[in-house]
Design a protein around this motif. Structure first.
Motif, mmCIF file in Angstrom:
data_model
loop_
_atom_site.group_PDB
_atom_site.id
_atom_site.type_symbol
_atom_site.label_atom_id
_atom_site.label_comp_id
_atom_site.label_asym_id
_atom_site.label_seq_id
_atom_site.Cartn_x
_atom_site.Cartn_y
_atom_site.Cartn_z
ATOM 1 N N ALA A 13 0.836 -1.202 0.000
ATOM 2 C CA ALA A 13 0.000 0.000 0.000
ATOM 3 C C ALA A 13 0.870 1.251 0.000
ATOM 4 C CB ALA A 13 -0.935 -0.018 1.207
ATOM 5 N N ASP A 14 1.995 1.198 0.724
ATOM 6 C CA ASP A 14 2.932 2.310 0.705
ATOM 7 C C ASP A 14 3.469 2.546 -0.705
ATOM 8 O OD1 ASP A 14 2.680 2.711 3.417
ATOM 9 O OD2 ASP A 14 4.445 1.532 3.942
ATOM 10 N N PHE A 15 3.795 1.466 -1.396
ATOM 11 C CA PHE A 15 4.319 1.595 -2.759
ATOM 12 C C PHE A 15 3.282 2.212 -3.687
ATOM 13 C CE2 PHE A 15 8.026 -1.327 -2.225
ATOM 14 C CZ PHE A 15 8.951 -0.505 -2.840
ATOM 15 N N GLU A 16 2.037 1.837 -3.519
ATOM 16 C CA GLU A 16 0.989 2.431 -4.349
ATOM 17 C C GLU A 16 0.919 3.935 -4.126
ATOM 18 O OE1 GLU A 16 -2.532 0.337 -3.297
ATOM 19 O OE2 GLU A 16 -2.077 -1.397 -4.564
ATOM 20 N N ARG A 17 1.037 4.357 -2.867
ATOM 21 C CA ARG A 17 1.016 5.788 -2.573
ATOM 22 C C ARG A 17 2.249 6.485 -3.144
ATOM 23 N NH1 ARG A 17 -1.351 3.859 2.239
ATOM 24 N NH2 ARG A 17 0.663 3.721 3.313
ATOM 25 N N LEU A 18 3.401 5.818 -3.091
ATOM 26 C CA LEU A 18 4.614 6.406 -3.654
ATOM 27 C C LEU A 18 4.477 6.629 -5.152
ATOM 28 C CD1 LEU A 18 7.598 7.267 -3.521
ATOM 29 C CD2 LEU A 18 8.203 4.846 -3.774
ATOM 30 N N VAL A 19 3.994 5.611 -5.860
ATOM 31 C CA VAL A 19 3.820 5.732 -7.313
ATOM 32 C C VAL A 19 2.834 6.843 -7.638
ATOM 33 C CG1 VAL A 19 2.967 4.574 -9.380
ATOM 34 C CG2 VAL A 19 4.453 3.346 -7.789
ATOM 35 N N GLU A 20 1.726 6.883 -6.909
ATOM 36 C CA GLU A 20 0.718 7.914 -7.148
ATOM 37 C C GLU A 20 1.294 9.305 -6.911
ATOM 38 O OE1 GLU A 20 -3.672 9.340 -5.469
ATOM 39 O OE2 GLU A 20 -2.702 7.563 -4.658
ATOM 40 N N GLU A 21 2.082 9.454 -5.844
ATOM 41 C CA GLU A 21 2.619 10.768 -5.523
ATOM 42 C C GLU A 21 3.629 11.231 -6.566
ATOM 43 O OE1 GLU A 21 5.068 12.557 -1.786
ATOM 44 O OE2 GLU A 21 3.016 11.895 -1.483
ATOM 45 N N VAL A 22 4.558 10.351 -6.944
ATOM 46 C CA VAL A 22 5.581 10.743 -7.905
ATOM 47 C C VAL A 22 4.976 10.999 -9.274
ATOM 48 C CG1 VAL A 22 7.648 9.954 -9.124
ATOM 49 C CG2 VAL A 22 7.427 9.570 -6.661
ATOM 50 N N ALA A 23 3.989 10.192 -9.653
ATOM 51 C CA ALA A 23 3.425 10.306 -10.997
ATOM 52 C C ALA A 23 2.377 11.411 -11.116
ATOM 53 C CB ALA A 23 2.814 8.965 -11.413
ATOM 54 N N LEU A 24 1.629 11.661 -10.045
ATOM 55 C CA LEU A 24 0.454 12.518 -10.174
ATOM 56 C C LEU A 24 0.486 13.784 -9.321
ATOM 57 C CD1 LEU A 24 -2.275 9.707 -10.119
ATOM 58 C CD2 LEU A 24 -1.196 10.750 -12.110
ATOM 59 N N THR A 25 1.440 13.908 -8.424
ATOM 60 C CA THR A 25 1.464 15.053 -7.524
ATOM 61 C C THR A 25 2.573 16.017 -7.914
ATOM 62 O OG1 THR A 25 0.674 13.650 -5.726
ATOM 63 C CG2 THR A 25 1.605 15.775 -5.108
ATOM 64 N N GLY A 26 2.280 17.303 -7.904
ATOM 65 C CA GLY A 26 3.255 18.309 -8.273
ATOM 66 C C GLY A 26 4.389 18.430 -7.277
ATOM 67 N N LEU A 27 5.495 19.015 -7.732
ATOM 68 C CA LEU A 27 6.684 19.143 -6.903
ATOM 69 C C LEU A 27 6.411 19.930 -5.627
ATOM 70 C CD1 LEU A 27 9.855 18.924 -6.615
ATOM 71 C CD2 LEU A 27 9.898 21.208 -7.619
ATOM 72 N N GLU A 28 5.686 21.027 -5.735
ATOM 73 C CA GLU A 28 5.421 21.870 -4.568
ATOM 74 C C GLU A 28 4.747 21.076 -3.461
ATOM 75 O OE1 GLU A 28 2.248 25.025 -4.565
ATOM 76 O OE2 GLU A 28 4.009 26.333 -4.523
ATOM 77 N N ALA A 29 3.728 20.297 -3.823
ATOM 78 C CA ALA A 29 3.007 19.502 -2.828
ATOM 79 C C ALA A 29 3.887 18.399 -2.267
ATOM 80 C CB ALA A 29 1.743 18.908 -3.446
ATOM 81 N N ARG A 30 4.684 17.746 -3.119
ATOM 82 C CA ARG A 30 5.555 16.668 -2.647
ATOM 83 C C ARG A 30 6.596 17.185 -1.665
ATOM 84 N NH1 ARG A 30 7.134 15.242 -8.375
ATOM 85 N NH2 ARG A 30 9.016 14.344 -7.461
ATOM 86 N N LEU A 31 7.168 18.347 -1.963
ATOM 87 C CA LEU A 31 8.179 18.891 -1.064
ATOM 88 C C LEU A 31 7.540 19.353 0.244
ATOM 89 C CD1 LEU A 31 11.083 19.607 -0.528
ATOM 90 C CD2 LEU A 31 10.730 21.782 -1.724
ATOM 91 N N ALA A 32 6.368 19.951 0.178
ATOM 92 C CA ALA A 32 5.676 20.356 1.400
ATOM 93 C C ALA A 32 5.390 19.143 2.279
ATOM 94 C CB ALA A 32 4.374 21.085 1.050
ATOM 95 N N ARG A 33 4.947 18.055 1.678
ATOM 96 C CA ARG A 33 4.674 16.841 2.452
ATOM 97 C C ARG A 33 5.949 16.300 3.092
ATOM 98 N NH1 ARG A 33 0.736 13.610 -1.861
ATOM 99 N NH2 ARG A 33 -0.948 15.168 -1.858
ATOM 100 N N ALA A 34 7.037 16.315 2.334
ATOM 101 C CA ALA A 34 8.302 15.807 2.873
ATOM 102 C C ALA A 34 8.774 16.642 4.055
ATOM 103 C CB ALA A 34 9.368 15.791 1.779
#
Length: 212
Positions: A126-147
Protein backbone atom coordinates in the motif's frame (compact mmCIF):
# COMPACT_ATOMS: atom_id res chain seq x y z
CA UNK A 1 3.82 9.31 1.65
CA UNK A 2 5.58 6.00 2.06
CA UNK A 3 6.73 6.48 5.58
CA UNK A 4 3.79 8.33 7.10
CA UNK A 5 3.36 7.52 10.81
CA UNK A 6 1.07 4.60 11.56
CA UNK A 7 0.13 2.83 14.78
CA UNK A 8 2.87 0.42 15.92
CA UNK A 9 2.38 -3.04 14.45
CA UNK A 10 3.21 -6.29 16.13
CA UNK A 11 6.65 -7.62 15.26
CA UNK A 12 7.02 -11.26 14.29
CA UNK A 13 8.31 -13.25 17.24
CA UNK A 14 11.36 -15.19 16.12
CA UNK A 15 13.16 -16.11 19.32
CA UNK A 16 15.30 -18.14 19.68
CA UNK A 17 16.03 -18.30 15.93
CA UNK A 18 16.85 -14.62 15.52
CA UNK A 19 20.43 -13.51 16.09
CA UNK A 20 20.51 -10.04 17.71
CA UNK A 21 22.71 -7.40 16.14
CA UNK A 22 23.19 -3.66 16.41
CA UNK A 23 24.74 -1.02 14.18
CA UNK A 24 25.40 2.70 14.12
CA UNK A 25 23.48 5.31 12.16
CA UNK A 26 24.80 5.54 8.62
CA UNK A 27 25.94 1.93 8.36
CA UNK A 28 25.05 0.25 5.07
CA UNK A 29 23.13 -2.98 5.61
CA UNK A 30 22.85 -4.04 1.97
CA UNK A 31 23.64 -2.76 -1.52
CA UNK A 32 22.37 -3.69 -4.99
CA UNK A 33 23.73 -7.09 -5.94
CA UNK A 34 24.27 -8.28 -2.36
CA UNK A 35 22.83 -11.67 -1.42
CA UNK A 36 20.22 -11.73 1.33
CA UNK A 37 21.59 -13.22 4.55
CA UNK A 38 18.23 -13.51 6.29
CA UNK A 39 15.03 -11.85 7.45
CA UNK A 40 15.60 -8.75 9.57
CA UNK A 41 13.22 -7.94 12.42
CA UNK A 42 13.73 -4.35 13.59
CA UNK A 43 13.34 -3.92 17.33
CA UNK A 44 14.53 -0.32 17.64
CA UNK A 45 15.49 2.28 15.07
CA UNK A 46 14.88 2.83 11.36
CA UNK A 47 16.26 1.46 8.10
CA UNK A 48 16.02 3.69 5.02
CA UNK A 49 15.71 1.82 1.72
CA UNK A 50 16.49 3.74 -1.46
CA UNK A 51 17.01 3.13 -5.15
CA UNK A 52 19.56 4.88 -7.37
CA UNK A 53 19.48 5.27 -11.15
CA UNK A 54 22.49 5.13 -13.45
CA UNK A 55 22.48 8.94 -13.66
CA UNK A 56 22.86 9.21 -9.88
CA UNK A 57 19.24 10.19 -9.16
CA UNK A 58 18.03 8.61 -5.93
CA UNK A 59 14.59 8.07 -4.42
CA UNK A 60 13.67 6.83 -0.96
CA UNK A 61 11.37 3.85 -1.40
CA UNK A 62 10.35 3.37 2.23
CA UNK A 63 11.60 3.09 5.78
CA UNK A 64 11.52 -0.01 7.95
CA UNK A 65 10.60 0.48 11.60
CA UNK A 66 9.58 -1.98 14.34
CA UNK A 67 6.66 -4.08 13.12
CA UNK A 68 7.37 -3.38 9.44
CA UNK A 69 8.81 -5.56 6.68
CA UNK A 70 11.49 -4.74 4.13
CA UNK A 71 10.01 -5.73 0.78
CA UNK A 72 13.48 -5.99 -0.73
CA UNK A 73 14.44 -8.61 1.86
CA UNK A 74 11.12 -10.43 1.56
CA UNK A 75 11.45 -10.63 -2.23
CA UNK A 76 15.06 -11.79 -2.02
CA UNK A 77 14.16 -14.58 0.39
CA UNK A 78 11.08 -15.74 -1.52
CA UNK A 79 12.47 -15.42 -5.06
CA UNK A 80 16.14 -16.01 -4.37
CA UNK A 81 17.22 -12.75 -6.01
CA UNK A 82 19.99 -10.42 -4.79
CA UNK A 83 19.12 -7.00 -3.47
CA UNK A 84 18.21 -4.33 -6.01
CA UNK A 85 18.25 -1.35 -3.62
CA UNK A 86 20.34 0.00 -0.76
CA UNK A 87 19.44 -0.23 2.91
CA UNK A 88 21.07 2.11 5.42
CA UNK A 89 20.59 2.41 9.17
CA UNK A 90 19.04 5.86 9.40
CA UNK A 91 19.33 5.76 13.19
CA UNK A 92 21.16 3.53 15.63
CA UNK A 93 19.62 0.13 15.06
CA UNK A 94 18.77 -2.89 17.20
CA UNK A 95 17.44 -5.86 15.28
CA UNK A 96 17.43 -9.63 14.83
CA UNK A 97 18.58 -11.61 11.83
CA UNK A 98 16.59 -14.77 11.09
CA UNK A 99 18.49 -17.14 8.78
CA UNK A 100 16.83 -17.65 5.39
CA UNK A 101 16.14 -21.35 6.00
CA UNK A 102 14.53 -20.63 9.37
CA UNK A 103 12.42 -17.85 7.85
CA UNK A 104 11.07 -20.15 5.12
CA UNK A 105 10.36 -22.87 7.69
CA UNK A 106 8.44 -20.46 9.93
CA UNK A 107 6.47 -19.03 7.00
CA UNK A 108 5.37 -22.53 5.99
CA UNK A 109 4.81 -23.95 9.47
CA UNK A 110 3.98 -21.11 11.87
CA UNK A 111 0.56 -19.63 11.06
CA UNK A 112 0.86 -16.73 13.51
CA UNK A 113 4.27 -15.72 12.18
CA UNK A 114 3.04 -16.06 8.58
CA UNK A 115 -0.02 -13.89 9.24
CA UNK A 116 2.08 -11.13 10.81
CA UNK A 117 4.59 -11.16 7.96
CA UNK A 118 1.96 -11.17 5.22
CA UNK A 119 -0.02 -8.39 6.90
CA UNK A 120 3.16 -6.28 7.06
CA UNK A 121 3.88 -7.03 3.40
CA UNK A 122 0.37 -5.93 2.45
CA UNK A 123 0.86 -2.61 4.28
CA UNK A 124 4.18 -2.15 2.51
CA UNK A 125 2.55 -2.66 -0.91
CA UNK A 126 0.00 0.00 0.00
CA UNK A 127 2.93 2.31 0.70
CA UNK A 128 4.32 1.60 -2.76
CA UNK A 129 0.99 2.43 -4.35
CA UNK A 130 1.02 5.79 -2.57
CA UNK A 131 4.61 6.41 -3.65
CA UNK A 132 3.82 5.73 -7.31
CA UNK A 133 0.72 7.91 -7.15
CA UNK A 134 2.62 10.77 -5.52
CA UNK A 135 5.58 10.74 -7.90
CA UNK A 136 3.42 10.31 -11.00
CA UNK A 137 0.45 12.52 -10.17
CA UNK A 138 1.46 15.05 -7.52
CA UNK A 139 3.26 18.31 -8.27
CA UNK A 140 6.68 19.14 -6.90
CA UNK A 141 5.42 21.87 -4.57
CA UNK A 142 3.01 19.50 -2.83
CA UNK A 143 5.56 16.67 -2.65
CA UNK A 144 8.18 18.89 -1.06
CA UNK A 145 5.68 20.36 1.40
CA UNK A 146 4.67 16.84 2.45
CA UNK A 147 8.30 15.81 2.87
CA UNK A 148 9.09 18.82 5.06
CA UNK A 149 6.08 18.16 7.27
CA UNK A 150 6.84 14.45 7.47
CA UNK A 151 10.50 14.84 8.38
CA UNK A 152 10.20 17.77 10.79
CA UNK A 153 10.63 17.22 14.50
CA UNK A 154 7.99 18.30 17.00
CA UNK A 155 9.52 21.78 17.15
CA UNK A 156 9.17 22.20 13.39
CA UNK A 157 12.86 21.85 12.53
CA UNK A 158 14.66 19.30 10.41
CA UNK A 159 18.27 18.68 9.54
CA UNK A 160 18.51 17.65 5.92
CA UNK A 161 20.57 18.46 2.86
CA UNK A 162 19.03 19.43 -0.45
CA UNK A 163 20.31 16.14 -1.85
CA UNK A 164 18.50 14.19 0.87
CA UNK A 165 15.25 16.07 0.25
CA UNK A 166 15.59 15.44 -3.48
CA UNK A 167 15.88 11.72 -2.75
CA UNK A 168 12.80 11.88 -0.54
CA UNK A 169 10.61 13.15 -3.37
CA UNK A 170 12.35 11.67 -6.40
CA UNK A 171 13.52 14.96 -7.87
CA UNK A 172 16.78 16.76 -8.66
CA UNK A 173 18.79 18.76 -6.14
CA UNK A 174 18.65 21.96 -8.20
CA UNK A 175 14.88 21.74 -8.50
CA UNK A 176 14.48 21.21 -4.75
CA UNK A 177 16.82 24.11 -4.00
CA UNK A 178 14.72 26.46 -6.14
CA UNK A 179 11.48 25.34 -4.49
CA UNK A 180 12.94 25.74 -0.99
CA UNK A 181 14.01 29.25 -1.93
CA UNK A 182 10.46 29.97 -3.10
CA UNK A 183 9.05 28.64 0.19
CA UNK A 184 11.47 30.88 2.11
CA UNK A 185 10.48 33.97 0.11
CA UNK A 186 6.85 33.26 0.96
CA UNK A 187 7.67 33.03 4.67
CA UNK A 188 6.82 29.33 4.93
CA UNK A 189 10.27 28.20 6.08
CA UNK A 190 13.56 29.62 7.31
CA UNK A 191 16.86 28.11 6.17
CA UNK A 192 20.31 27.90 7.66
CA UNK A 193 23.14 25.59 6.68
CA UNK A 194 21.90 22.03 7.00
CA UNK A 195 18.75 23.03 8.87
CA UNK A 196 15.23 24.06 7.90
CA UNK A 197 12.63 25.49 10.27
CA UNK A 198 8.95 25.45 9.38
CA UNK A 199 7.37 28.84 10.02
CA UNK A 200 3.88 28.29 8.61
CA UNK A 201 2.82 24.67 9.04
CA UNK A 202 -0.87 25.31 8.17
CA UNK A 203 0.13 26.88 4.87
CA UNK A 204 2.44 23.97 4.08
CA UNK A 205 -0.34 21.51 4.91
CA UNK A 206 -2.62 23.36 2.52
CA UNK A 207 0.01 23.10 -0.23
CA UNK A 208 0.42 19.42 0.57
CA UNK A 209 -3.32 18.84 0.31
CA UNK A 210 -3.50 17.70 3.93
CA UNK A 211 -6.12 18.58 6.48
CA UNK A 212 -5.10 20.17 9.75
Amino acid sequence: MTDAPRPPAASPSVDPAGRPFACRAGEVLFRPGDPCRGFVVVRRGTIRVSLSAANGREIVLYRVRPGEVCLQTFNCLIEGHPYAAEGVAETALEAEMVPAAVFREKVSGDAAFRDLVFAAVARRFADFERLVEEVALTGLEARLARALLRLAAADGTLESTHDALAAEIGSARAVVSRQLAAFARRGLIARTRGRIRILAAPALRALAGETA
